[in-house]
Design a protein around this motif. Structure first.
Motif, mmCIF file in Angstrom:
data_model
loop_
_atom_site.group_PDB
_atom_site.id
_atom_site.type_symbol
_atom_site.label_atom_id
_atom_site.label_comp_id
_atom_site.label_asym_id
_atom_site.label_seq_id
_atom_site.Cartn_x
_atom_site.Cartn_y
_atom_site.Cartn_z
ATOM 1 N N LYS A 266 0.837 -1.209 0.000
ATOM 2 C CA LYS A 266 0.000 0.000 0.000
ATOM 3 C C LYS A 266 0.869 1.257 0.000
ATOM 4 N N VAL A 267 1.975 1.204 0.716
ATOM 5 C CA VAL A 267 2.886 2.352 0.764
ATOM 6 C C VAL A 267 3.465 2.627 -0.624
ATOM 7 N N VAL A 268 3.934 1.554 -1.292
ATOM 8 C CA VAL A 268 4.520 1.709 -2.633
ATOM 9 C C VAL A 268 3.453 2.171 -3.631
ATOM 10 N N ILE A 305 15.303 1.969 13.598
ATOM 11 C CA ILE A 305 13.943 1.990 13.056
ATOM 12 C C ILE A 305 13.948 2.593 11.650
ATOM 13 N N LEU A 306 14.668 3.711 11.476
ATOM 14 C CA LEU A 306 14.766 4.333 10.156
ATOM 15 C C LEU A 306 15.379 3.369 9.140
ATOM 16 N N LEU A 307 16.387 2.625 9.559
ATOM 17 C CA LEU A 307 17.016 1.651 8.678
ATOM 18 C C LEU A 307 16.023 0.570 8.252
ATOM 19 N N GLY A 308 15.275 0.045 9.223
ATOM 20 C CA GLY A 308 14.298 -0.999 8.908
ATOM 21 C C GLY A 308 13.205 -0.506 7.991
ATOM 22 N N LEU A 309 12.681 0.687 8.292
ATOM 23 C CA LEU A 309 11.619 1.253 7.462
ATOM 24 C C LEU A 309 12.123 1.587 6.063
ATOM 25 N N GLY A 310 13.345 2.116 5.983
ATOM 26 C CA GLY A 310 13.889 2.530 4.695
ATOM 27 C C GLY A 310 14.250 1.372 3.793
ATOM 28 N N ALA A 311 14.910 0.376 4.352
ATOM 29 C CA ALA A 311 15.403 -0.737 3.527
ATOM 30 C C ALA A 311 14.316 -1.745 3.178
ATOM 31 N N ALA A 312 13.197 -1.720 3.886
ATOM 32 C CA ALA A 312 12.198 -2.784 3.780
ATOM 33 C C ALA A 312 11.702 -3.034 2.358
ATOM 34 N N ASN A 313 11.399 -1.976 1.628
ATOM 35 C CA ASN A 313 10.717 -2.149 0.340
ATOM 36 C C ASN A 313 11.624 -2.023 -0.872
ATOM 37 N N ILE A 314 12.909 -1.763 -0.660
ATOM 38 C CA ILE A 314 13.803 -1.572 -1.809
ATOM 39 C C ILE A 314 13.915 -2.843 -2.641
ATOM 40 N N VAL A 315 14.289 -3.957 -2.007
ATOM 41 C CA VAL A 315 14.471 -5.214 -2.737
ATOM 42 C C VAL A 315 13.150 -5.722 -3.337
ATOM 43 N N PRO A 316 12.031 -5.729 -2.583
ATOM 44 C CA PRO A 316 10.765 -6.146 -3.216
ATOM 45 C C PRO A 316 10.406 -5.326 -4.454
ATOM 46 N N VAL A 317 10.614 -4.006 -4.407
ATOM 47 C CA VAL A 317 10.314 -3.172 -5.573
ATOM 48 C C VAL A 317 11.232 -3.536 -6.738
ATOM 49 N N LEU A 318 12.504 -3.806 -6.451
ATOM 50 C CA LEU A 318 13.436 -4.183 -7.518
ATOM 51 C C LEU A 318 12.985 -5.458 -8.211
ATOM 52 N N TYR A 319 12.551 -6.456 -7.423
ATOM 53 C CA TYR A 319 12.053 -7.689 -8.030
ATOM 54 C C TYR A 319 10.805 -7.413 -8.870
ATOM 55 N N SER A 320 9.917 -6.547 -8.373
ATOM 56 C CA SER A 320 8.707 -6.213 -9.137
ATOM 57 C C SER A 320 9.053 -5.581 -10.474
ATOM 58 N N LEU A 321 10.071 -4.726 -10.477
ATOM 59 C CA LEU A 321 10.430 -3.998 -11.690
ATOM 60 C C LEU A 321 11.028 -4.901 -12.771
ATOM 61 N N LEU A 322 11.492 -6.088 -12.387
ATOM 62 C CA LEU A 322 12.108 -6.988 -13.363
ATOM 63 C C LEU A 322 11.126 -7.405 -14.457
ATOM 64 N N GLN A 323 9.825 -7.338 -14.164
ATOM 65 C CA GLN A 323 8.843 -7.724 -15.176
ATOM 66 C C GLN A 323 8.771 -6.707 -16.320
ATOM 67 N N TYR A 324 9.308 -5.488 -16.083
ATOM 68 C CA TYR A 324 9.225 -4.438 -17.098
ATOM 69 C C TYR A 324 10.470 -4.349 -17.979
ATOM 70 N N GLN A 325 11.605 -4.865 -17.497
ATOM 71 C CA GLN A 325 12.817 -4.773 -18.300
ATOM 72 C C GLN A 325 12.765 -5.778 -19.446
ATOM 73 N N LYS A 326 13.471 -5.468 -20.527
ATOM 74 C CA LYS A 326 13.435 -6.306 -21.722
ATOM 75 C C LYS A 326 14.805 -6.910 -22.058
ATOM 76 N N ASP A 327 15.788 -6.683 -21.190
ATOM 77 C CA ASP A 327 17.144 -7.144 -21.501
ATOM 78 C C ASP A 327 17.329 -8.644 -21.267
ATOM 79 N N MET A 328 16.532 -9.220 -20.354
ATOM 80 C CA MET A 328 16.677 -10.637 -20.018
ATOM 81 C C MET A 328 15.298 -11.221 -19.712
ATOM 82 N N PRO A 329 15.099 -12.533 -19.950
ATOM 83 C CA PRO A 329 13.856 -13.180 -19.534
ATOM 84 C C PRO A 329 13.686 -13.093 -18.014
ATOM 85 N N ILE A 330 12.447 -13.180 -17.535
ATOM 86 C CA ILE A 330 12.176 -13.002 -16.112
ATOM 87 C C ILE A 330 12.988 -13.965 -15.257
ATOM 88 N N ASN A 331 12.970 -15.262 -15.628
ATOM 89 C CA ASN A 331 13.642 -16.248 -14.765
ATOM 90 C C ASN A 331 15.143 -15.995 -14.699
#
Length: 387
Positions: A266-268, A305-331
């Motif tokens: 929801k935050v993202v 607390i700031l570290l936990g809140l800040g770092a929490a969604n970076i990696v999940p968002v990066l994985y989500s964005l992989l569906q949009y790139q065209k340089d490599m297949p998803i897997n």
């Protein structure tokens, strides 16, 4: 329409597949947190010193790092569903073995197996998650990663309750084993049997924008690993915090990260992916700076607390964005990013240890702060590329 998109169209994703994708993260979190409380008991039973124990634990990380590319290949050949069901079942069985092995060498072999299972699981559960999220057309990745932490908390809590009831570690392991097997049996049927139709090798070297995704993931994982391995040392040696309180920083960080990941989708969605990564990296950098400059213990916890809140969604968002790139297949892209990210977890803390030995641990925390600032700049560049 690409070959990969045509292949994805054969899958139908509903609530059951979405819940199953979350439970795919719950299983390894639950399993690893079953192993963790066994460590001091095994150390005492085998009468081994800290250096030998350290080498045993290193078996997990090195094995996982080596097997991650193979996990991508297995997922491509057999499908994510078969791999995840197999590794989930093996995880359950190996926990029982870990509770009763007779000597150091048997533990070394078993922990290498644990690392191999973890490596395969990491790749396939993230491929499954990316595909489920793409077909669902809704943000889910943060909560999926949050379920890893939920699994950790549930496992640790149950282990503690059963231990206080007087159960032997062997019987506790059996109970945890049965829980994992029940989850695999119930939810495993809803894992996606995804195989990439692309002819490109699943262990291809990362290329294009995927390299940048991998670097961003590596920085985030490095930050998490540093707080886990060096946060307590920093508090004890630099801030003169009592040893009994040195682990509080990581505990606070973990809880903050768990909460943010559970509400992260929801935050993202509210902020947008770019702001979520940029603000997250900025918060994490501020967290490191806060920990460095503040001397009051309780105020320092704000930094964790700031570290936990800040770092929490970076990696999940990066994985989500992989569906949009065209340089490599998803897997292939997921395999590459996972492998590069694991470099930060496995090799990063050790490298930071050498740096700390040379120029001091406080310099390490300054370095981490700078890396997250660099991550902000890199993230902006990546999003401009995607646009």
């Amino acid at each position: 329409m690409s070959l990969e998109d045509k292949e994805l169209m054969q899958f139908k994703v509903g609530k059951k597949e979405q819940y199953a994708a979350r439970m795919a993260f719950f299983i390894p979190g639950f399993a690893i947190s079953t192993w963790a409380p066994m460590i001091p008991m095994i150390k005492e039973r085998l009468h081994i010193e800290a250096d030998i124990l350290g080498l045993l634990l290193l078996c997990i990380g090195i094995s996982a790092f080596i097997v991650i590319p193979i996990g991508g290949l297995l997922g491509k050949k057999f499908g994510c569903k078969k791999v995840m069901v197999t590794t989930g079942s093996l995880f359950a069985i190996v926990l029982v073995a870990l509770s009763c092995l007779p000597n150091v060498w048997s533990y070394a072999i078993c922990l290498i197996l644990v690392g191999a299972i973890m490596g395969c699981t990491e790749v396939c559960m993230n491929i499954n998650a990316v595909v489920v999220e793409k077909l669902s057309q809704k943000r889910m990745m943060s909560s999926m990663h949050g379920f890893w932490s939920v699994g950790c908390f549930c496992s640790a809590g149950l282990f503690n309750i059963l231990a206080k009831m007087g159960l032997d570690v062997f019987f506790i392991a059996i109970i945890h084993c049965l829980i994992i097997l029940a989850i695999v049996i119930f939810f495993g049927r809803y894992f996606l049997d995804y195989k990439s139709a692309n002819s490109e090798s699943a262990i291809a070297i990362p290329k294009g924008i995927v390299v940048l995704f991998g670097i961003l993931a590596c920085v985030s994982f490095l930050g998490e690993g540093a707080i886990m391995d060096w946060g307590g040392v920093f508090l004890a040696e630099v801030k003169d915090v009592e040893l009994s309180l040195a682990g509080v920083g990581y505990a606070v960080f973990s809880v903050a990260m768990l909460i943010m990941r559970l509400i992260g989708d929801k935050v993202v969605q509210f902020l947008g992916e770019e702001k979520a990564v940029v603000l997250g990296s900025s918060l994490a950098g501020l967290g490191f700076l806060w920990i460095i400059i503040i001397d009051n213990f309780y105020l320092m916890l704000v930094g964790f607390i700031l570290l936990g809140l800040g770092a929490a969604n970076i990696v999940p968002v990066l994985y989500s964005l992989l569906q949009y790139q065209k340089d490599m297949p998803i897997n292939v892209a997921v395999t590459a990013v996972t492998c590069m990210g694991y470099t930060g977890v496995i090799l990063g803390p050790a490298i930071l240890g050498f740096i700390a030995q040379g120029i001091g641990i406080i310099s390490v925390f300054y370095l981490l702060m700078i890396l997250f600032i660099v991550q902000v700049v890199m993230a902006k560049y990546v999003f401009n590329r995607l646009k």
